[in-house]
Write a protein that holds these residues in place. Structure first.
Motif, PDB file in Angstrom:
ATOM      1  N   GLU A 135      -2.401 -14.383   2.230  1.00  0.00           N
ATOM      2  CA  GLU A 135      -2.275 -12.957   1.878  1.00  0.00           C
ATOM      3  C   GLU A 135      -1.061 -12.680   0.993  1.00  0.00           C
ATOM      4  O   GLU A 135      -1.096 -11.813   0.110  1.00  0.00           O
ATOM      5  CB  GLU A 135      -2.213 -12.109   3.163  1.00  0.00           C
ATOM      6  N   ALA A 136       0.040 -13.427   1.236  1.00  0.00           N
ATOM      7  CA  ALA A 136       1.274 -13.168   0.465  1.00  0.00           C
ATOM      8  C   ALA A 136       1.141 -13.579  -1.002  1.00  0.00           C
ATOM      9  O   ALA A 136       1.962 -13.190  -1.828  1.00  0.00           O
ATOM     10  CB  ALA A 136       2.443 -13.921   1.098  1.00  0.00           C
ATOM     11  N   VAL A 138      -0.990 -12.733  -3.255  1.00  0.00           N
ATOM     12  CA  VAL A 138      -1.426 -11.689  -4.197  1.00  0.00           C
ATOM     13  C   VAL A 138      -0.841 -10.339  -3.785  1.00  0.00           C
ATOM     14  O   VAL A 138      -1.074  -9.853  -2.678  1.00  0.00           O
ATOM     15  CB  VAL A 138      -2.963 -11.589  -4.264  1.00  0.00           C
ATOM     16  N   CYS A 139      -0.069  -9.758  -4.682  1.00  0.00           N
ATOM     17  CA  CYS A 139       0.475  -8.406  -4.479  1.00  0.00           C
ATOM     18  C   CYS A 139       1.326  -8.287  -3.218  1.00  0.00           C
ATOM     19  O   CYS A 139       1.235  -7.283  -2.491  1.00  0.00           O
ATOM     20  CB  CYS A 139      -0.645  -7.369  -4.471  1.00  0.00           C
ATOM     21  N   GLY A 140       2.180  -9.269  -3.009  1.00  0.00           N
ATOM     22  CA  GLY A 140       3.201  -9.212  -1.959  1.00  0.00           C
ATOM     23  C   GLY A 140       2.716  -8.621  -0.660  1.00  0.00           C
ATOM     24  O   GLY A 140       1.799  -9.142  -0.018  1.00  0.00           O
ATOM     25  N   ALA A 141       3.309  -7.501  -0.263  1.00  0.00           N
ATOM     26  CA  ALA A 141       3.049  -6.919   1.057  1.00  0.00           C
ATOM     27  C   ALA A 141       1.676  -6.272   1.184  1.00  0.00           C
ATOM     28  O   ALA A 141       1.206  -6.021   2.288  1.00  0.00           O
ATOM     29  CB  ALA A 141       4.120  -5.862   1.366  1.00  0.00           C
ATOM     30  N   ILE A 142       1.017  -5.984   0.072  1.00  0.00           N
ATOM     31  CA  ILE A 142      -0.242  -5.221   0.148  1.00  0.00           C
ATOM     32  C   ILE A 142      -1.329  -6.048   0.821  1.00  0.00           C
ATOM     33  O   ILE A 142      -1.622  -7.160   0.370  1.00  0.00           O
ATOM     34  CB  ILE A 142      -0.754  -4.817  -1.264  1.00  0.00           C
ATOM     35  N   ILE A 144      -4.578  -6.996   0.705  1.00  0.00           N
ATOM     36  CA  ILE A 144      -5.667  -6.868  -0.261  1.00  0.00           C
ATOM     37  C   ILE A 144      -6.698  -7.988  -0.105  1.00  0.00           C
ATOM     38  O   ILE A 144      -7.892  -7.773  -0.308  1.00  0.00           O
ATOM     39  CB  ILE A 144      -5.134  -6.800  -1.724  1.00  0.00           C
TER      40      ILE A 144
HETATM   41 NA    NA Z   1      -0.862  -9.340  -0.325  1.00  0.00          NA
END
Ligand code: NA
Ligand code: NDP
Ligand SMILES: N[C@@H](CC=O)C(=O)O
Length: 451
Positions: A135-136, A138-142, A144
């Motif tokens: 998860e980390a 792509v788009c850090g904390a989001i 997605i």
């Molecule tokens: Na993410």
């Protein structure tokens, strides 16, 4: 590998590969939030060690020195869960494979690796029956990737479009709002921990390209790789581009887009990353600093938007820990887990297959018939013009004097914004305009979305 502590609480050993911007924050959470994590998981996460290059370096979050090691194999051999936050292809790839082959679950934030060697890693994880979560990446904390993989798995995604790189968004935003130079904005993004170890990956668009390949693999359930992304970074953005964008009511953002395309019998996905003009009132235009946002369009769900911190140690560590807790719960309480194995094969199509619109700024002779000549090239390609503005070219008094003395024809600046059309036809139109004798330069060509 799970052991039981003297309080009868099971223990899961965690190996951390990388103790930099993100790794340090993961170490902090594992240490400071240990009780909370134990309560949520039903097992204690024991940080068995951190693999780094320099064991003596001072860290953003300092652990006892004995925990730092340069022996990755030994550390991995003691782990139930391996968290890879080193970056780069090798040795990250070999170490993740070693962890998988030993039966450890893996969490990684390494988009560069997943977008180039993802299939090899996902296949190895599926063969071993272990989890590989990312998860980390792509788009850090989001959150997605999980929504794409799980929440939307009963729908058909048609398009994913967003701001997927924090560093470039920070740079463009700072340049637009404070007038700071490109170099100073990049240095600040590096200081704040947003940039990759080699920031070329950010500014050349490769980081966003890796992310869009990963997003597309989940959205369209077919494997896509970095080399299938048509990629242009922000290094080519000129002051002229910024001025033309502002004058037309746009803001420039680096967008990452993956869309399902069916043209002339070709069915596939076009993946692209490029600076894009967005109307200032578009929701993505309001995404400031190192924030990211992703629009997802699905047949039944319609349009969804995901927004949050796209980079930075603490924010990214949140996404890493979400994966770790989820894996730990499965290790503790059972459940099959869900290997990421793409279901279909879908062609990646050349960018020429997509439809978009262009803003084109042309410097041409200010004389009768020129506008009609340029406009006829749009018509020849079947490209429809949405707006056209003409202004005299701005010259310094010295330039004006020199041009008049040389008997040069006065120049006009023509700014065209097209309706949406086939990318290939738009590109061919620009090439034809550049060939005209009456045209001295095409000074800015940028795609427009959301208009
Ligand atoms: Na993410
Ligand atoms: N920074 C961010 O905002 C985000 C980063 N990511 C991803 O997370 C990963 C880590 O990023 P970040 O924390 O910023 O990177 P850093 O460069 O800050 O940290 C990398 C760490 O890995 C260690 N390391 C790197 N190569 C080796 C090697 N060959 N042998 C041993 N140790 C090594 C370094 O050791 P040492 O310190 O001793 O040099 C350092 O501790 C990357 O894949 C990045 O793309 C994902 C989302 C956001
Ligand atoms: N360098 C990346 C870090 C997060 O993925 C970015 O700037 O977005």
């Amino acid at each position: 590998m799970t052991t039981v502590s003297h309080h009868d609480t099971p223990v899961l050993n965690v190996a951390l590969l990388g103790g930099g911007t993100v790794g340090s924050q993961v170490a902090r959470i594992l240490t400071e939030d240990s009780e909370l994590l134990t309560e949520r998981i039903g097992a204690r996460l024991n940080l068995a060690g951190v693999f780094v290059r320099n064991t003596a370096a001072q860290r953003d979050y300092q652990l006892p020195s004995l925990l730092y090691t340069t022996d990755a194999e030994e550390l991995i051999s003691r782990a139930d869960i391996v968290i890879e936050l080193m970056g780069g292809i090798d040795p990250a790839r070999e170490l993740i494979l070693a962890a998988i082959n030993r039966g450890a679950a893996v969490v990684t934030g390494n988009k560069a690796l997943l977008a180039t060697h993802g299939t090899e890693l996902f296949t190895a994880a599926a063969d071993q029956g272990v989890q590989l979560s990312f998860e980390a990446s792509v788009c850090g904390a989001i959150p997605i990737l999980r929504p794409l993989r799980d929440s939307l798995s009963g729908d058909r995604v048609t398009r994913v479009m967003g701001i997927a790189n924090g560093t470039t968004n920070y740079i463009l935003d700072q340049m637009d709002t404070t007038g700071i130079s490109f170099g100073d904005a990049l240095a600040e993004a590096q200081r704040l921990g947003y940039a990759e170890a080699d920031p070329t990956a950010d500014i050349a668009g490769h980081d966003a390209a890796a992310k869009v390949a990963i997003l597309a693999s989940l959205a369209f359930q077919a494997p896509f790789t970095l080399d299938q992304v048509d990629c242009q970074g922000i290094t080519t953005i000129t002051a002229e581009d910024n001025e033309a964008a502002a004058a037309a009511g746009f803001v420039i953002k680096l967008l990452a887009i993956a869309e399902r395309v069916s043209t002339n019998g070709d069915d596939g996905v076009v993946l692209r990353v490029h600076p894009t003009l967005l109307p200032r009132e578009h929701p993505l235009a309001a995404v400031r600093g190192a924030y990211n946002a992703v629009f997802v369009e699905a047949e039944n769900a319609g349009e969804l938007m995901f927004y949050g911190a796209g980079a930075g140690g603490e924010a990214t560590a949140s996404a890493v820990m979400g994966d770790v807790v989820s894996i730990a719960k499965r290790l503790q309480h059972g459940g099959p887990g869900r290997p990421h194995t793409p279901k279909t094969s879908l062609d990646a199509l050349e960018i020429g297959h997509t439809t978009t619109s262009y803003m084109i700024v042309v410097h041409a002779a200010d004389q009768p018939g020129v506008l009609a000549t340029v406009a006829s090239l749009f018509a020849e390609q079947g490209v429809s013009i949405e707006t056209m503005q003409q202004a005299p070219a701005e010259l310094t008094p010295l330039e004006a004097e020199r041009a008049a003395a040389a008997g040069e024809t006065p120049q006009a600046v023509l700014r065209f914004i097209t309706h949406r059309g086939l990318e290939q036809r738009l590109a061919d139109t620009v090439a034809a305009i550049e060939e005209l004798d009456v045209v001295s330069a095409v000074t800015s060509v940028l795609r427009v979305e959301g208009n």
